[in-house]
Design a protein around this motif. Structure first.
Motif, PDB file in Angstrom:
ATOM      1  N   UNK A 398      43.315  15.578  63.685  1.00  0.00           N
ATOM      2  CA  UNK A 398      44.142  14.709  62.850  1.00  0.00           C
ATOM      3  C   UNK A 398      44.963  13.833  63.773  1.00  0.00           C
ATOM      4  N   UNK A 399      44.909  12.508  63.572  1.00  0.00           N
ATOM      5  CA  UNK A 399      45.631  11.594  64.457  1.00  0.00           C
ATOM      6  C   UNK A 399      46.233  10.455  63.654  1.00  0.00           C
ATOM      7  N   UNK A 405      51.313   4.609  59.364  1.00  0.00           N
ATOM      8  CA  UNK A 405      50.839   4.154  58.062  1.00  0.00           C
ATOM      9  C   UNK A 405      49.432   4.647  57.738  1.00  0.00           C
ATOM     10  N   UNK A 406      48.678   5.022  58.769  1.00  0.00           N
ATOM     11  CA  UNK A 406      47.308   5.478  58.565  1.00  0.00           C
ATOM     12  C   UNK A 406      47.079   6.753  59.380  1.00  0.00           C
ATOM     13  N   UNK A 407      46.104   7.512  58.900  1.00  0.00           N
ATOM     14  CA  UNK A 407      45.804   8.774  59.557  1.00  0.00           C
ATOM     15  C   UNK A 407      44.293   8.936  59.659  1.00  0.00           C
ATOM     16  N   UNK A 408      43.832   9.265  60.865  1.00  0.00           N
ATOM     17  CA  UNK A 408      42.414   9.488  61.099  1.00  0.00           C
ATOM     18  C   UNK A 408      42.089  10.962  61.038  1.00  0.00           C
ATOM     19  N   UNK A 416      33.996  11.122  60.599  1.00  0.00           N
ATOM     20  CA  UNK A 416      35.368  10.654  60.814  1.00  0.00           C
ATOM     21  C   UNK A 416      35.724   9.651  59.728  1.00  0.00           C
ATOM     22  N   UNK A 417      36.912   9.804  59.155  1.00  0.00           N
ATOM     23  CA  UNK A 417      37.373   8.906  58.096  1.00  0.00           C
ATOM     24  C   UNK A 417      38.799   8.468  58.404  1.00  0.00           C
ATOM     25  N   UNK A 418      39.199   7.374  57.747  1.00  0.00           N
ATOM     26  CA  UNK A 418      40.552   6.834  57.876  1.00  0.00           C
ATOM     27  C   UNK A 418      41.202   6.866  56.503  1.00  0.00           C
ATOM     28  N   UNK A 419      42.414   7.460  56.431  1.00  0.00           N
ATOM     29  CA  UNK A 419      43.109   7.639  55.160  1.00  0.00           C
ATOM     30  C   UNK A 419      44.501   7.026  55.244  1.00  0.00           C
ATOM     31  N   UNK A 420      45.141   6.884  54.071  1.00  0.00           N
ATOM     32  CA  UNK A 420      46.537   6.457  54.056  1.00  0.00           C
ATOM     33  C   UNK A 420      47.401   7.627  54.495  1.00  0.00           C
ATOM     34  N   UNK A 428      38.493   4.056  54.962  1.00  0.00           N
ATOM     35  CA  UNK A 428      37.320   3.618  55.725  1.00  0.00           C
ATOM     36  C   UNK A 428      36.608   4.857  56.252  1.00  0.00           C
ATOM     37  N   UNK A 429      35.287   4.851  56.182  1.00  0.00           N
ATOM     38  CA  UNK A 429      34.486   5.890  56.830  1.00  0.00           C
ATOM     39  C   UNK A 429      34.062   5.375  58.199  1.00  0.00           C
ATOM     40  N   UNK A 430      34.599   6.007  59.233  1.00  0.00           N
ATOM     41  CA  UNK A 430      34.349   5.541  60.595  1.00  0.00           C
ATOM     42  C   UNK A 430      33.026   6.057  61.143  1.00  0.00           C
ATOM     43  N   UNK A 431      32.726   7.328  60.911  1.00  0.00           N
ATOM     44  CA  UNK A 431      31.490   7.924  61.411  1.00  0.00           C
ATOM     45  C   UNK A 431      30.872   8.789  60.314  1.00  0.00           C
ATOM     46  N   UNK A 432      29.535   8.768  60.255  1.00  0.00           N
ATOM     47  CA  UNK A 432      28.823   9.648  59.356  1.00  0.00           C
ATOM     48  C   UNK A 432      28.569  10.986  60.045  1.00  0.00           C
ATOM     49  N   UNK A 433      28.177  11.961  59.252  1.00  0.00           N
ATOM     50  CA  UNK A 433      27.885  13.278  59.803  1.00  0.00           C
ATOM     51  C   UNK A 433      26.655  13.223  60.693  1.00  0.00           C
TER      52      UNK A 433
END
Length: 788
Positions: A398-399, A405-408, A416-420, A428-433
């Protein structure tokens, strides 16, 4: 360089401890560190000179010396004058070729004889008997006693010629003559947890894993059972004619050895199983959850205590400048109190797998092994703000972005996803499985432009992906991405604090530095093979990686200068660090906290020469946020191979005085000081801020005394797997080694011990107001000068 690291805080499971029965001082070990703790003043001083975990600690008779034994591949006995922390003598145990270090080395000092037993990792144990001539040790006898079982306890009986070894299901008595031979075996019905020989009564007390204890005489006859109707006995300690038992619920029960009846029962001060106990003027209790308490029985109160984790530290982070939060099986918050860090434990129902702390608000986010995110507030007794089920796979990392304002969120599957920041929706979905598990997700926000965010993720086993995000009307838009390929498998990576460079660590022994604007390689730093992790200081000057020891454990942290590629520092003898989120610098680089797989947490002050460079760089960054852009990185080596010849890493190369080719001498190297076996450690001065955490200087330097010029006369000897016995020896220097065949008695006496019907302790009343019959002894508290 390692001597410049200062240990400020240490916690974890206490495996071994001894008590000075005159001054009540406790000597205990956590990993490779020995700590002397004065419970009357709650002051501690540490000794950090052991090559391996300290597996045994003993105060000598007369209490002038402290004897410690390490269980490294080359076990060593050290003798300290505990008041001054001077090393008086040290000697290696006799040489033995082994693939792995011993599991532990247990020892006992009986009169003028010290017994050391090495329990091998593959089974079996060896005994060495030494003559104690304070402060020196003279070897008498060395023999292999068993090739399969391991020893739990050892002692010498009153006749001074019978050696006792307690194994899992058997007590063995050996005759000590020209060679050691088996005399008697006492077979136990249940698995043995603890055993002790009571010399004043000539009996053995053994404790089974069933929670029942049995008293046995030297003939192998069971005398009495000791058990409780409702509680399970977990450990014991004998003083005078009383025996104190710890139980599985934390209560303490006292029996008399005259009638084996219970005379006292103390209600638990902590609802946790007791792992070990020692009784003296105070009661010293080590719990299974790594807590340790010193209790006054007369006042029924806790005098002092320590806390820690007893399981692997998965993740940790700094927050609110000086405080630390650590996640293991439980969640601990370590608050700086002026003279150290005081923990507070938070019970979390789910099993924690990741931790992230908001950079601006007093909030933190936890990830679990079942894919749940939980957002907590540091205020209002750490209440739960939000919970979100993001998937079924474990959360790995978790980063937060720099503005929070955002959390990876990264998963073990590679997704990997990006959330509020409130964990309410996926932006945003940064990386798929992908099939191979990857290291942690690393994020950073571009400091010079608040409308842009950059994220670095592991795209493939040997490929990193940099995501460029643009913020418009509180919405994220992905503008572009870059791929960076390396040789080998990526074992750690990070985005430089400037946002201008992507850093990747390869398992083939290289640190790759990429320019994210140009997409080319800025430089390659050759390091030891199979490194792990990539840890940056807050200024971006140094890169830290973990390297293996001969036991294939990551116990050494090495720092490299990012501008020159040269080694800048090293910190070894750590607990195995197999989590990439368990090492963090604080906000100004003065402190670094490290968590280990055994639950050991250590907090260090960075060496002065590194602090000065970090502080200087931070001053430059405050004046010029584009400093790293104006003075870009450029290393000479651009690949791991130079032509057809590979770059060879020299692990023995020392630091030199050559100045790095960097702006205004920002990077400067210093000679590595000569290593000493021991330093004269001092206590910390009580302050209001960790900035001034220092040690008091002493007028005298530590004195090191060795028995002879070569304390390990056996280590350079020929390979052997038989017994060693010196002939007619009065001095260690005159030892002659002779190999003899191992022999045992053909028909040792075997005795089966059972005690089902014997026992007279039927009184199980709870004496809630019971007190000791003997009056409280006067506490002769002396030697306080060692703590001043």
């Amino acid at each position: 360089m390692e001597e410049d690291w200062e240990l400020l805080e240490l916690s974890g499971p206490i495996e071994n401890f001894a008590v000075h029965e005159v001054n009540n001082v406790i000597g205990y070990s956590i990993g490779t560190v020995i700590v002397l703790w004065d419970p009357n003043t709650n002051r501690k001083v540490s000794i950090r000179s052991q090559n391996g975990p300290v597996s045994s600690i003993i105060f000598s008779q007369g209490f002038d010396y402290l004897i410690t034994i390490s269980s490294s591949a080359k076990p060593m006995i050290s003798v300290w004058r505990w008041r001054t922390l001077d090393l008086e003598s040290s000697v290696w145990l006799p040489y033995k070729e082994r693939k792995k270090s011993p599991v532990n080395v247990i020892c006992n000092l009986i009169g003028n004889r010290l017994i050391a037993i090495e329990n091998e990792a593959g089974g079996g144990y060896r005994v060495s008997i030494w003559e104690w001539k304070a402060p020196d040790l003279v070897l008498i006898l060395v023999e292999e006693l068993d090739m399969e079982n391991q020893c739990i306890y050892t002692s010498i009986l009153n006749d001074q010629v019978t050696l006792l070894t307690a194994e899992k299901n058997c007590l063995k008595l050996w005759k000590i003559e020209e060679k050691i031979s088996i005399d008697k075996r006492m077979h136990l019905k249940y698995k043995l947890l603890q055993a002790e020989y009571i010399a004043s009564l000539g009996i053995f007390i053994v404790l089974y894993d069933t929670g029942k204890a049995v008293s046995i005489n030297t003939l192998g006859k069971a005398i009495a059972n000791i058990e409780h109707q409702n509680l399970k006995l977990t450990c014991f300690s004998v003083i005078s004619e009383q025996i104190y038992f710890g139980t599985n619920n934390g209560s303490i029960i006292t029996y008399t050895l005259r009638s084996y009846r219970m005379i006292q029962e103390f209600s638990p001060l902590k609802l946790c199983p007791i792992k070990s106990i020692f009784s003296s003027w105070y009661l010293y209790i080590s719990y299974s959850d790594a807590n340790f308490q010193v209790i006054s029985l007369s006042q029924r109160s806790i005098i002092c205590e320590t806390y820690g984790h007893n399981t692997k530290i998965i993740s940790l982070s700094w927050y609110d400048r000086w405080n630390v939060i650590t996640a293991a099986k439980s969640l601990n918050i370590w608050r700086h109190s002026g003279k150290g860090w005081t923990p507070q434990t938070l019970e979390i129902n789910d099993e924690i797998s990741a931790l992230g702390v908001h950079p601006l608000k007093k909030a933190f986010c936890l990830g679990t092994f079942n894919g749940v995110l939980r957002l907590y507030d540091f205020k209002a007794q750490h209440r739960l703000i939000q919970s979100f089920q993001i998937g079924a796979l474990p959360v790995y990392d978790i980063a937060y972005t720099d503005d929070g304002n955002f959390i990876g969120i990264g998963f073990t599957s590679g997704q990997a996803v990006l959330m509020d920041q409130y964990c309410q929706q996926i932006l945003v979905r940064l990386e798929d499985t992908w099939s191979r598990n990857g290291p942690c997700l690393q994020t950073v926000q571009h400091l010079t432009n608040a409308s842009q965010v950059k994220f670095l993720t592991l795209h493939e086993e040997g490929c990193l992906q940099l995501h460029h995000m643009e913020i418009r009307y509180n919405q994220l838009n992905k503008t572009q991405f870059n791929l960076f390929y390396i040789e080998g498998k990526c074992t750690g990576y990070s985005l430089h604090v400037s946002g201008n460079y992507a850093i990747a660590v390869s398992d083939i022994g290289a640190i790759y530095i990429f320019n994210v604007q140009l997409g080319n390689i800025t430089g390659v730093i050759s390091i030891e093979p199979e490194p792990k992790g990539c840890f940056q200081d807050p200024s971006g000057l140094y890169i830290g990686i973990l390297i293996k020891n001969p036991e294939n454990c990551y116990t050494t942290l090495v720092l490299y200068e990012i501008g020159t590629g040269r080694k800048a520092g090293e910190l070894s003898k750590l607990d195995n660090c197999d989590s990439l989120n368990s090492i963090k610098w604080n906000f100004d680089g003065r402190f670094i906290v490290i968590g280990g797989s055994s639950g050991i947490l250590s907090l260090w002050r960075t060496p002065d020469q590194i602090i000065n460079k970090i502080t200087e760089m931070n001053d430059h960054l405050r004046r010029d946020k584009e400093f790293w852009t104006h003075f870009p990185l450029e290393l000479n080596n651009k690949s791991l191979r130079n032509g057809t010849n590979p770059l060879v890493f020299d692990a023995t190369a020392e630091l030199n005085d050559t100045q790095g080719a960097f702006y205004n001498s920002i990077v400067k190297l210093k000679k590595q000081p000569q290593r000493n076996l021991v330093r004269n450690e001092q206590l910390y001065v009580v302050t209001d801020a960790p900035v001034t955490l220092t040690r008091r200087s002493r007028s005298s330097n530590p004195v090191k005394k060795t028995v002879n010029n070569d304390p390990n006369l056996y280590y350079s000897s020929a390979k052997t797997n038989t017994q060693f016995r010196p002939r007619g020896i009065t001095s260690v220097d005159s030892f002659t080694i002779e190999s003899v065949n191992q022999t045992v008695m053909e028909d040792p006496r075997d005795i089966d011990i059972e005690c089902e019907q014997i026992g007279v302790n039927n009184d199980f009343e709870s004496f809630s107001n019971g007190t000791n019959n003997t009056e409280e002894r006067e506490q002769l508290y002396g030697g306080i000068d060692r703590f001043l």
